[in-house]
Design an enzyme around this catalytic site. Structure first.
Site, PDB file in Angstrom:
ATOM      1  CE  LYS A  22      -1.672   1.617   4.056  1.00  0.00           C
ATOM      2  NZ  LYS A  22      -1.374   3.031   4.373  1.00  0.00           N
ATOM      3  CG  ASN A  23       2.272   2.791   3.558  1.00  0.00           C
ATOM      4  OD1 ASN A  23       1.116   3.144   3.296  1.00  0.00           O
ATOM      5  ND2 ASN A  23       2.684   2.574   4.791  1.00  0.00           N
ATOM      6  CB  CYS A 124      -3.862   6.595  11.167  1.00  0.00           C
ATOM      7  SG  CYS A 124      -4.233   5.209  10.107  1.00  0.00           S
ATOM      8  NE  ARG A 129       0.920  10.018  10.441  1.00  0.00           N
ATOM      9  CZ  ARG A 129       0.432   9.120   9.619  1.00  0.00           C
ATOM     10  NH1 ARG A 129      -0.791   8.705   9.750  1.00  0.00           N
ATOM     11  NH2 ARG A 129       1.168   8.642   8.646  1.00  0.00           N
ATOM     12  CG  ASP A 315       3.298   1.204   9.549  1.00  0.00           C
ATOM     13  OD1 ASP A 315       2.940   2.045  10.390  1.00  0.00           O
ATOM     14  OD2 ASP A 315       3.474   1.478   8.348  1.00  0.00           O
TER      15      ASP A 315
HETATM   16  C1  EPZ Z   1       4.608   6.684   6.579  1.00  0.00           C
HETATM   17  O1  EPZ Z   1       3.937   7.759   7.213  1.00  0.00           O
HETATM   18  C2  EPZ Z   1       3.600   5.576   6.444  1.00  0.00           C
HETATM   19  N1  EPZ Z   1       2.482   6.019   5.648  1.00  0.00           N
HETATM   20  C3  EPZ Z   1       3.112   5.124   7.829  1.00  0.00           C
HETATM   21  O2  EPZ Z   1       2.245   4.037   7.679  1.00  0.00           O
HETATM   22  C4  EPZ Z   1       4.334   4.701   8.662  1.00  0.00           C
HETATM   23  O3  EPZ Z   1       3.911   4.401   9.964  1.00  0.00           O
HETATM   24  C5  EPZ Z   1       5.365   5.823   8.695  1.00  0.00           C
HETATM   25  O4  EPZ Z   1       5.716   6.229   7.346  1.00  0.00           O
HETATM   26  C6  EPZ Z   1       6.650   5.436   9.416  1.00  0.00           C
HETATM   27  O5  EPZ Z   1       7.219   4.307   8.818  1.00  0.00           O
HETATM   28  C7  EPZ Z   1       2.535   6.019   4.329  1.00  0.00           C
HETATM   29  O6  EPZ Z   1       3.537   5.682   3.719  1.00  0.00           O
HETATM   30  C8  EPZ Z   1       1.323   6.435   3.590  1.00  0.00           C
HETATM   31  P1  EPZ Z   1       6.893   9.959   8.659  1.00  0.00           P
HETATM   32  P2  EPZ Z   1       4.538   9.212   7.232  1.00  0.00           P
HETATM   33  O7  EPZ Z   1       6.833  11.203   7.883  1.00  0.00           O
HETATM   34  O8  EPZ Z   1       5.238   9.440   5.941  1.00  0.00           O
HETATM   35  C9  EPZ Z   1       6.815  13.339  12.095  1.00  0.00           C
HETATM   36  C10 EPZ Z   1       0.210   2.862   7.832  1.00  0.00           C
HETATM   37  O9  EPZ Z   1      -0.355   2.302   8.797  1.00  0.00           O
HETATM   38  N2  EPZ Z   1       6.745  14.320  10.995  1.00  0.00           N
HETATM   39  O10 EPZ Z   1       8.112   9.103   8.527  1.00  0.00           O
HETATM   40  O11 EPZ Z   1       3.471  10.117   7.637  1.00  0.00           O
HETATM   41  C11 EPZ Z   1       5.567  12.502  12.221  1.00  0.00           C
HETATM   42  O12 EPZ Z   1       4.576  13.153  12.949  1.00  0.00           O
HETATM   43  C12 EPZ Z   1       0.848   4.223   8.013  1.00  0.00           C
HETATM   44  O13 EPZ Z   1       0.269   2.373   6.699  1.00  0.00           O
HETATM   45  C13 EPZ Z   1       6.821  15.679  11.286  1.00  0.00           C
HETATM   46  O14 EPZ Z   1       6.958  16.069  12.439  1.00  0.00           O
HETATM   47  O15 EPZ Z   1       5.619   9.066   8.390  1.00  0.00           O
HETATM   48  C14 EPZ Z   1       6.086  11.252  12.867  1.00  0.00           C
HETATM   49  O16 EPZ Z   1       6.165  11.406  14.248  1.00  0.00           O
HETATM   50  C15 EPZ Z   1       0.572   4.787   9.358  1.00  0.00           C
HETATM   51  N3  EPZ Z   1       6.772  16.579  10.249  1.00  0.00           N
HETATM   52  C16 EPZ Z   1       7.499  11.098  12.296  1.00  0.00           C
HETATM   53  O17 EPZ Z   1       7.819  12.401  11.781  1.00  0.00           O
HETATM   54  C17 EPZ Z   1       6.639  16.200   8.944  1.00  0.00           C
HETATM   55  O18 EPZ Z   1       6.585  17.066   8.048  1.00  0.00           O
HETATM   56  C18 EPZ Z   1       7.650  10.090  11.169  1.00  0.00           C
HETATM   57  O19 EPZ Z   1       6.666  10.317  10.181  1.00  0.00           O
HETATM   58  C19 EPZ Z   1       6.558  14.811   8.665  1.00  0.00           C
HETATM   59  C20 EPZ Z   1       6.612  13.905   9.706  1.00  0.00           C
END
Ligand code: EPZ
Length: 433
Positions: A22-23, A124, A129, A315
């Site tokens: 999916k991702n 979610c 986020r 995840d």
């Molecule tokens: C991706 O989310 C995945 N989603 C998530 O899967 C997964 O849990 C996550 O990566 C970590 O592996 C998709 O690919 C669609 P991040 P993403 O940016 O990109 C903070 C699932 O169940 N952050 O690596 O949103 C954020 O809040 C989903 O399939 C900021 O502060 O994850 C988090 O604490 C859930 N500012 C951390 O970084 C930003 O601009 C990591 O988030 C971006 C993120």
């Protein structure tokens, strides 16, 4: 709203084919905006989330055509995306709020047309986020950004410019977003402290197949040399490591022997290392793993801490917690990626699990048995952890709000049912998710 009912106690024996990720699929779909040529994605998962992004892409003028068989996990499932002309650069709130990945159309729209108005995302409920890192990266590339009533209004009147960007911490979404924008930028972009989740490698390789120049794939520094235009490609979506890991844990929980096919053992190494430590037998194969567990022997409690790839995936944290609920001893689970990702703990508690959450840590004291109950899915991965616990809980477990599950698991009840799980979907009223 549908729910899923599971009669606990059945062993799992058989084969489960892993679907496309999916991702990865969601970001590959966004990449289709970058070219006026067709992008054909094979091994496409058929999920609520991919359907949903397909709707948004259609709104923007992209032709979306699903082809092929729909066998469970069939690689023949393919979807053609053809953005011959972008007819709108507006991504409305209703189509972005339900799924955070929709936000990733912003960069490609800017790269292709020089402007976009995209709603800030939802997704979610696993923490704040924000998207500040996404916007910082785009700003560094010369994009003018204004925030207005929940919308990002972005313009790149002189086109995108290559830039050196060092992320303050690792973000999957921000890395992908910057990569999607940089491939058509003028000059070279360097992304430092880039995420190196396998789905990013998959996206980068697909972009290269479309004519992009990307070096450092699978490392934490990506160097992207912008090109004038991209062409079409046919690309097979990487296997879904989270789906694969979830079924590996399900097999370990229920006991029996399950062969996971159409996957890749290396993608879930951090998980299987912990499963082996807990007493599960895991054998890598050419296209997946075989998971074997003697249900008469109790697993041993082990500790895990979520990390960016190649560490233990956030995840898979909920699923592993479910596994630990009946292990022998005490397991400490640290969540380092999201600040609010233990909503499954009280639901597992309804089944009799003994879990105490404090700040970013959950302490799970293994119990001998779980008891079936009505529980509720709170997010996508939390919902599958409840199904996993239901596989061993005595009596019947009903998991409500299954639309969360449908976002990321293709025909889960069919896949588990084929291995002997006593699982069925109870149709409810329609829900707009
Ligand atoms: C991706 O989310 C995945 N989603 C998530 O899967 C997964 O849990 C996550 O990566 C970590 O592996 C998709 O690919 C669609 P991040 P993403 O940016 O990109 C903070 C699932 O169940 N952050 O690596 O949103 C954020 O809040 C989903 O399939 C900021 O502060 O994850 C988090 O604490 C859930 N500012 C951390 O970084 C930003 O601009 C990591 O988030 C971006 C993120």
């Amino acid at each position: 709203m549908d729910s899923i009912a599971i009669q606990g106690g059945a062993r799992l024996n058989g084969t489960i084919p892993v679907s496309g990720a999916k991702n990865s699929a969601l970001k590959l779909m966004a990449a289709s905006i970058l070219t006026d040529q067709p992008l054909r994605l094979t091994n496409m998962p058929r999920l609520a989330d991919t359907k949903f992004l397909g709707r948004l892409l259609r709104e923007l003028g992209v032709e979306v055509a699903e082809n092929g068989h729909t066998e469970v996990g069939g690689g023949e499932q393919e979807t053609l995306f053809h953005a011959a002309r972008i007819t709108s650069t507006f991504a409305p709130y209703d189509l972005v709020r339900q799924m955070r990945a929709s936000f990733n159309v912003l960069g490609p729209l800017l790269a292709r047309t020089g402007e976009a108005r995209v709603s800030l995302p939802g997704g979610c409920t696993i923490g704040a986020r924000p998207v500040d890192l996404h916007l910082q990266a785009l700003t560094a590339m010369g994009v003018e950004i204004e925030l207005d009533e929940g919308y990002v209004i972005a313009r790149a009147p002189k086109g995108l410019k290559g830039a050196e960007i060092e992320f303050p911490f690792v973000s999957v979404g921000a890395t992908e977003h910057a990569l999607l924008a940089a491939v058509l930028a003028d000059g070279t972009t360097v992304l430092k402290k880039a995420a190196r989740e396998p789905e990013i490698g998959d996206l980068a390789r697909c972009l290269v197949a479309m004519g992009a120049k990307v070096e450092g794939i699978d490392t934490d520094e990506l160097v992207i040399t912008g090109v004038g235009s991209l062409g079409g490609a046919t690309w097979s979506v990487i296997p879904d490591r989270i789906e694969m890991g979830s079924y590996a844990v399900a097999a370990a929980m229920a006991g029996g022997e399950v062969r996971l096919t159409r996957g890749r053992a290396d993608l879930i190494q951090a998980l299987t290392d912990k499963m082996v430590e807990a007493g599960v037998e895991v054998t890598p194969t050419d296209d997946g793993v075989i998971v074997k567990r003697d249900p008469a022997r109790r697993l041993k409690a082990v500790n895990v801490a979520t990390e960016v790839y190649p560490g233990f995936a956030t995840d898979l944290q909920a699923q592993f917690m479910a596994l630990m609920t009946t292990a022998d001893g005490e397991s400490v689970i640290h969540e380092n990626i999201f600040e609010n990702r233990f909503m499954h703990a009280p639901e597992l508690g309804r089944l009799g699990a003994d879990i105490h959450v404090h700040a970013g840590e959950a302490v799970v004291k293994g119990v001998e048995v779980l008891h079936g109950a009505q529980v509720m899915a709170t997010d996508l991965r939390a919902s599958v952890s409840l199904v996993i616990a239901g596989l061993v809980a005595e009596g019947e477990t009903t998991v409500g709000r299954v639309y969360h599950l449908d976002r990321g698991f293709e025909r889960l009840e069919e896949k588990l049912g084929a291995c002997g799980a006593q699982i069925r979907r109870i149709k409810g009223e329609d829900h707009d998710h």
